[in-house]
Write a protein that holds these residues in place. Structure first.
Motif, short mmCIF file in Angstrom:
data_model
loop_
_atom_site.label_atom_id
_atom_site.label_comp_id
_atom_site.label_asym_id
_atom_site.label_seq_id
_atom_site.Cartn_x
_atom_site.Cartn_y
_atom_site.Cartn_z
N THR A 182 4.82 153.39 35.14
CA THR A 182 5.02 153.83 33.50
C THR A 182 4.14 152.69 32.79
OG1 THR A 182 7.24 154.77 33.95
CG2 THR A 182 6.71 154.03 31.62
N SER A 183 4.49 151.32 33.24
CA SER A 183 3.87 150.34 32.61
C SER A 183 2.45 150.50 32.57
CB SER A 183 4.10 148.94 33.09
OG SER A 183 5.41 148.64 33.18
N ILE A 184 1.63 150.83 33.64
CA ILE A 184 0.16 150.96 33.74
C ILE A 184 -0.21 152.01 32.94
CG2 ILE A 184 -1.57 151.84 35.59
CD1 ILE A 184 0.04 150.50 37.66
N SER A 185 0.47 153.03 32.97
CA SER A 185 0.10 154.25 32.12
C SER A 185 0.16 153.94 30.70
CB SER A 185 1.10 155.39 32.21
OG SER A 185 0.90 156.57 31.50
N TYR A 186 1.32 152.86 30.22
CA TYR A 186 1.39 152.59 28.76
C TYR A 186 -0.09 151.77 28.49
CZ TYR A 186 2.55 150.18 24.63
OH TYR A 186 2.56 149.69 23.47
N LEU A 187 -0.43 150.92 29.32
CA LEU A 187 -1.47 149.91 29.46
C LEU A 187 -2.61 150.74 29.36
CD1 LEU A 187 -2.03 146.82 29.34
CD2 LEU A 187 -2.31 146.86 31.80
N ILE A 198 -2.88 152.00 25.41
CA ILE A 198 -3.29 151.19 24.37
C ILE A 198 -4.75 150.59 24.53
CG2 ILE A 198 -0.82 150.56 24.21
CD1 ILE A 198 -1.38 147.82 25.50
N LEU A 199 -5.33 150.59 25.96
CA LEU A 199 -6.47 150.40 26.00
C LEU A 199 -7.55 151.35 25.60
CD1 LEU A 199 -6.63 148.71 29.85
CD2 LEU A 199 -7.56 147.72 27.70
N ASN A 200 -7.09 152.57 25.87
CA ASN A 200 -7.91 153.83 25.26
C ASN A 200 -8.06 153.69 23.68
OD1 ASN A 200 -8.61 154.88 27.72
ND2 ASN A 200 -6.71 156.00 27.74
N LYS A 201 -6.72 153.35 23.18
CA LYS A 201 -6.61 153.17 21.57
C LYS A 201 -7.63 151.83 21.16
CE LYS A 201 -4.72 153.95 17.50
NZ LYS A 201 -5.64 153.14 16.75
N LEU A 202 -7.45 150.80 21.91
CA LEU A 202 -8.41 149.61 21.41
C LEU A 202 -9.82 150.12 21.58
CD1 LEU A 202 -8.84 146.80 20.77
CD2 LEU A 202 -8.71 146.17 23.23
N GLN A 203 -10.22 150.85 22.69
CA GLN A 203 -11.70 151.36 22.64
C GLN A 203 -12.15 152.31 21.55
OE1 GLN A 203 -14.10 150.26 25.25
NE2 GLN A 203 -15.46 151.54 24.05
N GLN A 204 -11.29 153.05 21.20
CA GLN A 204 -11.39 154.03 20.08
C GLN A 204 -11.60 153.36 18.76
OE1 GLN A 204 -8.28 157.02 19.79
NE2 GLN A 204 -9.53 158.07 17.94
N ASP A 205 -10.65 152.35 18.45
CA ASP A 205 -10.87 151.46 17.27
C ASP A 205 -12.31 150.66 17.33
OD1 ASP A 205 -8.46 152.25 16.47
OD2 ASP A 205 -7.40 150.55 17.32
N PHE A 239 -2.33 144.48 20.35
CA PHE A 239 -2.55 145.13 21.72
C PHE A 239 -2.33 143.92 22.59
CE2 PHE A 239 -5.85 144.29 24.84
CZ PHE A 239 -5.66 145.92 25.86
N ILE A 240 -2.77 142.61 22.43
CA ILE A 240 -2.56 141.55 23.39
C ILE A 240 -0.93 141.52 23.80
CG2 ILE A 240 -2.60 139.07 23.53
CD1 ILE A 240 -5.25 138.85 21.95
N GLU A 241 -0.19 141.54 22.53
CA GLU A 241 1.42 141.60 22.71
C GLU A 241 1.94 142.57 23.70
OE1 GLU A 241 5.60 141.70 20.02
OE2 GLU A 241 3.47 141.56 19.15
N ASN A 242 1.58 143.82 23.41
CA ASN A 242 2.02 144.84 24.31
C ASN A 242 1.20 144.89 25.73
OD1 ASN A 242 3.18 145.97 21.92
ND2 ASN A 242 1.63 147.18 21.44
N ALA A 243 0.16 144.37 25.90
CA ALA A 243 -0.55 144.33 27.10
C ALA A 243 0.30 143.32 27.83
CB ALA A 243 -1.90 144.09 27.17
N GLN A 244 0.61 142.05 27.24
CA GLN A 244 1.29 141.08 27.87
C GLN A 244 2.74 141.36 28.43
OE1 GLN A 244 1.08 137.76 25.22
NE2 GLN A 244 -0.83 137.07 25.99
N HIS A 245 3.10 142.12 27.46
CA HIS A 245 4.63 142.43 27.96
C HIS A 245 4.53 143.78 29.08
CE1 HIS A 245 8.80 143.82 27.41
NE2 HIS A 245 8.26 145.24 27.29
N SER A 246 3.50 144.38 29.19
CA SER A 246 3.20 145.61 30.13
C SER A 246 3.11 144.88 31.38
CB SER A 246 2.32 146.55 29.78
OG SER A 246 2.73 147.40 28.45
N VAL A 247 2.21 143.90 31.33
CA VAL A 247 1.84 143.18 32.55
C VAL A 247 2.77 142.38 33.27
CG1 VAL A 247 0.35 141.25 33.57
CG2 VAL A 247 -0.77 143.04 32.20
#
Length: 580
Positions: free
Chosen positions: A361-366, A369-376, A390-398
């Protein structure tokens, strides 16, 4: 009257011996060619083993089933390979292609850690089986086995032309010798014997001298000797006729004297016959009595023989029944030893699903948000707030991913070490406190379903050489017995394990605060198949297996004490293997 030809009979015997000898030599040559070709194929299999062992070992260790299947499909495409079987360390089949060799698991030897040759005459298969050994951090671990099979069809396809050549050569030589021997025997034996036979048919007993043989050739051989012997016989026959005439006259005189002697002899025979008749009569009466006794003895011997055969058959049946019962008990003990490992395997697999699912689930969420960052970035909408979020959510997921993967890795490592020790049962150096933690960690999926607690009191510096698999089996069975029987009606049970070292011997005190057992039950505690919950599927082999492991495997001792309502305790002692 049918005449049997000596030359033909002799020819048939000579050719029969030659034919048998030719078949034997040709058969030996074919068998030698078969085993020579089989040896070459075995050498090629060993060379192939060295080629694919490394890559296949890593694929099995990394649980890369697809790579193992790809390697196996590449091997089965080789014409020499007729079958391949790859299994993991638990003997589970990873891939199995082509021919399969049927083996009886009860009779096959335990060869998990050594290469050995396989051969089956009935199925026409042969090959090699070798372990897959993986080296990691200075330790070697057997991760599985590979079996490569070839067949007699491969051998026959390689030696087919040679066999045809050998058989054709034997047929040509045999036909040539038959023709040669037939001409020779006819010329040297049949024709001369026919000529001698014709001369013998012309024998005249009234004029023997005119019936003598005339020499047919100037050679000196067995037929010339026969001619000379026949001529000498004719000469003796002429002399015999002369002597016979003289003898006839003497015989007439002797006959007259013989008649007189015959008369006297007849009188004597009549007297002796009378005496002999009375003697024979008495002998007949005695013979009848002896026959009666003999029949009685034969009947008695027959009865005793039948009784003996019945006893022998009954004895054999009893021995076979005892052997079958012994084998069944051994199989049941072995199955019970592995049952706890099977239960742990299922529960650990279920327990691992939770951290693995969270990680997915964490990998899927990560990834989202990576796709969202790429889209932005692509839409040039990137801002400092977006990056911070993005950094906060990515650190939490990792962090969540690392914690759950670490938890799954610990469960797998603990269970894998315990499982390997129980299946291999090798002697090695272990830290007792650390190993007990691994055992209890492997039981965590079962313990977390209850409110029971396990306390371990052990000096972390205690290290011994022993059978870790036996210790794991003992501790697992003791804890499962406490949960199943001791804590049947208790919500919060406490299990205490205290370890100490005394004069090169390890002392384990195991105690629970369960319901305990009665004195009668304590006396039967280590008896096989004794259980108080047979109606719930229990076999009654748990404590019996514990006792066998302590006494037979660890060369130690075990005692049990209990008071009804106050729990059950065991005192187990066994030596450090480096001092035995």
């Amino acid at each position: 009257m049918k005449i049997t030809s000596i030359s033909r009979k002799l020819l048939s015997k000579v050719l029969s011996v030659y034919f048998i000898l030719t078949i034997s030599v040709t058969g030996v040559q074919i068998i030698a060619e078969y085993f020579n070709t089989k040896s070459h194929i075995n050498s090629e299999l060993l060379t192939l083993q060295k080629t694919i062992s490394g890559s296949l070992t890593r694929a099995v260790w990394e649980l890369n089933t697809q790579q193992a299947v790809d390697i196996s499909e590449g091997l089965i495409a080789i014409p020499m390979i007729k079958g391949i079987t790859v299994t993991d360390e638990a003997k589970n089949v990873i891939t199995q292609l082509g021919e399969v060799l049927s083996l009886n698991p009860e009779n096959s030897p335990n060869r998990d850690n050594e290469h050995y040759i396989i051969s089956s005459i009935s199925e026409g298969l042969f090959g090699h089986s070798f372990p897959l050994i993986f080296e990691f951090s200075g330790r070697t671990t057997t991760v599985g086995t590979v079996t490569l099979l070839s067949s007699n069809d491969v051998i026959f396809s390689r030696i087919e032309v040679g066999i045809y050549f050998l058989i054709g050569n034997a047929i040509v030589k045999t036909a040539f010798l038959i023709l040669l021997f037939s001409l020779a025997f006819n010329k040297l034996l049949t024709e001369p014997l026919q000529a001698l036979t014709n001369q013998m048919k012309q024998l005249d007993l009234h004029d023997p001298d005119a019936s003598k043989f005339h020499r047919m050739s100037n050679e000196t051989n067995e037929l010339n000797v026969l001619e000379d012997a026949y001529n000498n016989l004719i000469d003796e026959l002429i002399e015999f006729k002369d002597k016979l005439a003289l003898s006839q006259r003497e015989t007439n005189l002797a006959n007259e004297k013989l008649d007189e002697q015959n008369l006297l002899l007849e009188q004597e025979v009549a007297r002796k016959t009378s005496t002999l008749s009375s003697t024979l009569l008495r002998m007949e009466v005695q013979q009848k009595e002896m026959l009666t006794q003999q029949h009685q003895l034969e009947a008695e011997n027959s009865r005793r023989s039948k009784t003996e055969n019945t006893l022998i058959t009954t004895n054999k049946d009893l021995k076979n029944s005892i052997m079958e019962l012994s084998k069944a008990q051994d199989r049941l003990l072995e199955a019970e030893k592995m049952s706890s490992l099977g239960q742990l395997s299922a529960e650990v697999s279920h327990e691992i699903n939770t951290p693995i699912g969270i990680s997915i689930t964490s990998i899927s969420y990560l990834a989202d948000i990576l796709n969202k960052l790429q889209q932005d970035i692509n839409e040039q909408k990137l801002s400092k707030r977006t990056i911070d979020t993005f950094i906060e959510n990515a650190q939490h997921s990792v962090a969540l991913l690392l914690n759950n993967l670490q938890r799954a890795a610990e469960l797998i490592a603990s269970f894998k070490q315990v499982a390997v020790d129980q299946t291999n049962d090798k002697i090695r150096l272990i830290s007792v406190a650390k190993y007990l933690d691994e055992i209890i960690q492997s039981l965590h999926p079962k313990l977390k379903k209850t409110n029971h607690h396990v306390k371990v009191d052990c000096d972390p510096h205690i290290e011994i050489y022993t059978h870790p698999g036996a210790i794991a089996q003992i501790v697992i069975n003791l804890i499962i017995n406490s949960i199943t029987h001791g804590f049947a009606d208790i919500n919060r049970g406490i299990i205490s394990i205290k370890i100490s070292a005394e004069a090169q011997r390890l002392v384990m005190i195991y105690q629970d605060n369960g319901v305990g057992v009665s004195p009668d039950q304590l006396e039967k505690l280590f008896m096989p198949f004794y259980t108080t919950k047979a109606d719930k599927g229990n076999t009654g082999l748990g404590t019996h297996i514990i006792q066998n492991l302590v006494i037979d495997t660890l060369n130690g001792s075990i005692d049990a004490n209990s008071t009804l309502g106050e729990g059950l305790s065991y005192r187990i002692t066994f030596p450090d293997m480096r001092y035995t």
